[in-house]
Design an enzyme around this catalytic site. Structure first.
Site, short mmCIF file in Angstrom:
data_model
loop_
_atom_site.label_atom_id
_atom_site.label_comp_id
_atom_site.label_asym_id
_atom_site.label_seq_id
_atom_site.Cartn_x
_atom_site.Cartn_y
_atom_site.Cartn_z
N ARG A 143 0.84 -1.20 0.00
CA ARG A 143 0.00 0.00 0.00
C ARG A 143 0.88 1.25 0.00
O ARG A 143 0.60 2.24 -0.67
CB ARG A 143 -0.98 0.02 1.19
CG ARG A 143 -1.78 1.30 1.24
CD ARG A 143 -3.01 1.28 2.14
NE ARG A 143 -2.94 0.38 3.27
CZ ARG A 143 -2.23 0.58 4.38
NH1 ARG A 143 -1.52 1.68 4.53
NH2 ARG A 143 -2.23 -0.32 5.35
N TYR A 175 -16.26 15.62 -15.99
CA TYR A 175 -16.69 14.22 -16.10
C TYR A 175 -17.85 13.96 -15.12
O TYR A 175 -17.83 14.44 -13.97
CB TYR A 175 -15.49 13.34 -15.75
CG TYR A 175 -15.77 11.87 -15.74
CD1 TYR A 175 -16.04 11.19 -16.93
CD2 TYR A 175 -15.77 11.14 -14.56
CE1 TYR A 175 -16.30 9.84 -16.93
CE2 TYR A 175 -16.03 9.78 -14.55
CZ TYR A 175 -16.30 9.14 -15.74
OH TYR A 175 -16.55 7.80 -15.73
N ASP A 221 -8.32 17.59 -15.03
CA ASP A 221 -8.53 16.23 -15.52
C ASP A 221 -8.14 16.27 -16.99
O ASP A 221 -8.85 16.84 -17.81
CB ASP A 221 -10.00 15.86 -15.33
CG ASP A 221 -10.33 14.46 -15.85
OD1 ASP A 221 -9.57 13.94 -16.68
OD2 ASP A 221 -11.35 13.90 -15.40
N LYS A 237 -8.24 4.98 -19.72
CA LYS A 237 -8.47 5.43 -21.09
C LYS A 237 -7.18 5.33 -21.91
O LYS A 237 -6.69 4.24 -22.12
CB LYS A 237 -9.04 6.85 -21.06
CG LYS A 237 -10.16 7.05 -20.01
CD LYS A 237 -11.36 6.17 -20.22
CE LYS A 237 -12.29 6.06 -19.02
NZ LYS A 237 -12.79 7.31 -18.50
C1 LIG Z 1 -13.28 7.77 -17.25
C2 LIG Z 1 -13.00 9.15 -16.81
C3 LIG Z 1 -12.82 9.46 -15.46
C4 LIG Z 1 -12.96 8.43 -14.36
O1 LIG Z 1 -11.99 7.46 -14.43
P1 LIG Z 1 -12.21 5.97 -13.90
O2 LIG Z 1 -10.92 5.32 -14.23
O3 LIG Z 1 -13.38 5.41 -14.66
O4 LIG Z 1 -12.49 6.06 -12.45
C5 LIG Z 1 -12.53 10.77 -15.12
N1 LIG Z 1 -12.43 11.73 -16.08
C6 LIG Z 1 -12.60 11.46 -17.38
C7 LIG Z 1 -12.47 12.57 -18.37
C8 LIG Z 1 -12.88 10.17 -17.81
O5 LIG Z 1 -13.07 9.92 -19.10
#
Ligand SMILES: *Cc1c(COP(=O)(O)O)cnc(C)c1O
Length: 386
Positions: free
Chosen positions: A52, A104, A176, A201
């Site tokens: 962890r 998001y 983000d 992604k």
């Molecule tokens: C998918 C996504 C998230 C969240 O990520 P997870 O890995 O699904 O928790 C946050 N921001 C954007 C722009 C995303 O496409």
């Protein structure tokens, strides 16, 4: 290795954090599945003690990401949401957050359902208008959270300008940057403090893992977020860390090619009479085109939204009729995906709110993968005829 800062992005993606195994010479570092590590003595600690707190496979990934984003350090989490949550855990009751209206959906839910009830105020503003952003900042504002390109209309926010506002007002600036990837945009270089990615992604890139990362510019911020991660425990597992590291080696190649295909598809859709509007920052018709050209290097991403001539039912039929574009949320992987925001990614919005944001019933979102552009074009063409 020679000074990695002298190496190009693509080379760093392969070599920094991916050093060969010093014991066996294996060119790919092994996956360290161990939960705990033997220590040199009582009260004497080795580099790793408990997974962890730190794991070599996770560390390798973090080293690569810190290098690619030009940060001082990176932290890998179990998901994108847990990475964003770690940032939110720096806030205290009475603090205030300014975030973009097109963040998001999961971040919207996190802020409003989990963070706000703790006594933290949230204001959402259209961050493409810098005056909105500036006006929304109050004496108790601690965090600015932006996203560019935004979802699902690919709104483009001027990152350097937001960073300047954040700095000037003493607010922590985070982004983000999942849609842009470190290939196209490096927000720390533009002045922000924290970059977050859903590694699920583009970074993973193969639809086979869930993960999230934070990369930061300052050591003090890194230490603070490390303490939060270690105390709350949403770390990325060693197998996922390995998969993400493997994905990163081809990140630049994938993203560049995906951008090229996306540009061609966006241009094709824009001239098609069955399509009412196309939202892609690479098109001169996109309101954020000029800013995107400035802050996205050599490409505009591979997410496209478009509105078809027709209603909700027609859009549903189109997304159900493609053969190569798979009907699924998520994005950024080698296989192309298609979805209808009104019934899928943004279904949790109430209808009036959704329409106010421009997310109409006939809007379709695609994530362009690595298939041939001709095959993808033919697939969209036959689906638009249903
Ligand atoms: C998918 C996504 C998230 C969240 O990520 P997870 O890995 O699904 O928790 C946050 N921001 C954007 C722009 C995303 O496409």
């Amino acid at each position: 290795m020679e000074d990695p800062t002298l190496l190009d992005f693509r080379t760093r993606a392969i070599h920094v954090g991916g050093e060969k195994c010093s014991v066996t010479g294996a060119v790919v570092p092994p996956v360290y599945l161990a939960s705990t590590f033997v220590q040199p003595g009582a009260g004497k600690w080795g580099d790793f003690d408990y997974s962890r707190s730190g794991n070599p496979s996770r560390k390798n990934l973090e080293t690569t990401l810190a290098s690619l984003e030009n940060g001082c350090g990176a932290l890998a989490f179990a998901s994108g949401m847990s990475a964003t949550h770690a940032v939110a855990m720096m806030l205290k009751p009475g603090d205030h957050v300014v975030a973009g209206t097109d963040i998001y959906g999961g971040t919207y839910r996190l802020l409003h359902k989990i963070i706000q009830p703790l006594g933290i105020e949230i204001t959402l503003v259209d961050t493409t208008d810098l005056k909105n952003l500036e006006d929304a900042i109050r004496p108790n504002t601690k965090l600015m959270w932006i996203e560019s390109p935004g979802n699902p209309l690919m709104t483009v926010t001027d990152i350097a300008a937001c960073a300047a506002i954040a700095k000037n007002r003493g607010v922590l600036g985070g982004i983000d940057s999942t849609f842009a990837t470190p290939v196209l945009t490096r927000p720390l270089d533009l002045g922000l403090d924290i970059v977050m990615h859903s590694a699920t992604k583009y970074i993973g890139g193969h639809s086979d893992l869930l993960g999230g990362v934070l990369v930061v510019k300052e050591k003090q911020l890194y230490d603070q977020l490390y303490r939060i991660q270690n105390a709350t425990g949403a770390v990325l597992g060693p197998l996922e860390s390995f998969l993400a590291s493997r994905g990163i080696k081809t990140l630049e190649l994938r993203v560049r090619e995906q951008c090229k295909t996306a540009m061609e598809l966006a241009t094709y859709l824009e001239q098609d009479a069955r399509v009412r509007a196309v939202y892609y920052p690479g098109l001169a018709s996109h309101p954020g085109h000029a800013i995107a050209t400035r802050q996205m290097e050599g490409g505009y991403g591979s997410m496209i939204s478009f509105e078809i001539e027709g209603d909700y039912e027609k859009a549903s039929r189109v997304v159900e009729s493609t053969k190569l574009f798979q009907l699924a949320v998520s994005l950024g992987a080698v296989e192309s995906l298609i979805e209808q925001p009104a019934s899928m990614s943004h279904a949790s919005y109430d209808k009036a709110d959704r329409l106010k944001h421009g997310i109409t019933d006939s809007l379709i979102r695609i994530s362009v993968g690595l298939e041939s552009v001709g095959d993808l074009k033919n697939d969209l063409d036959q689906a638009l005829n249903v």
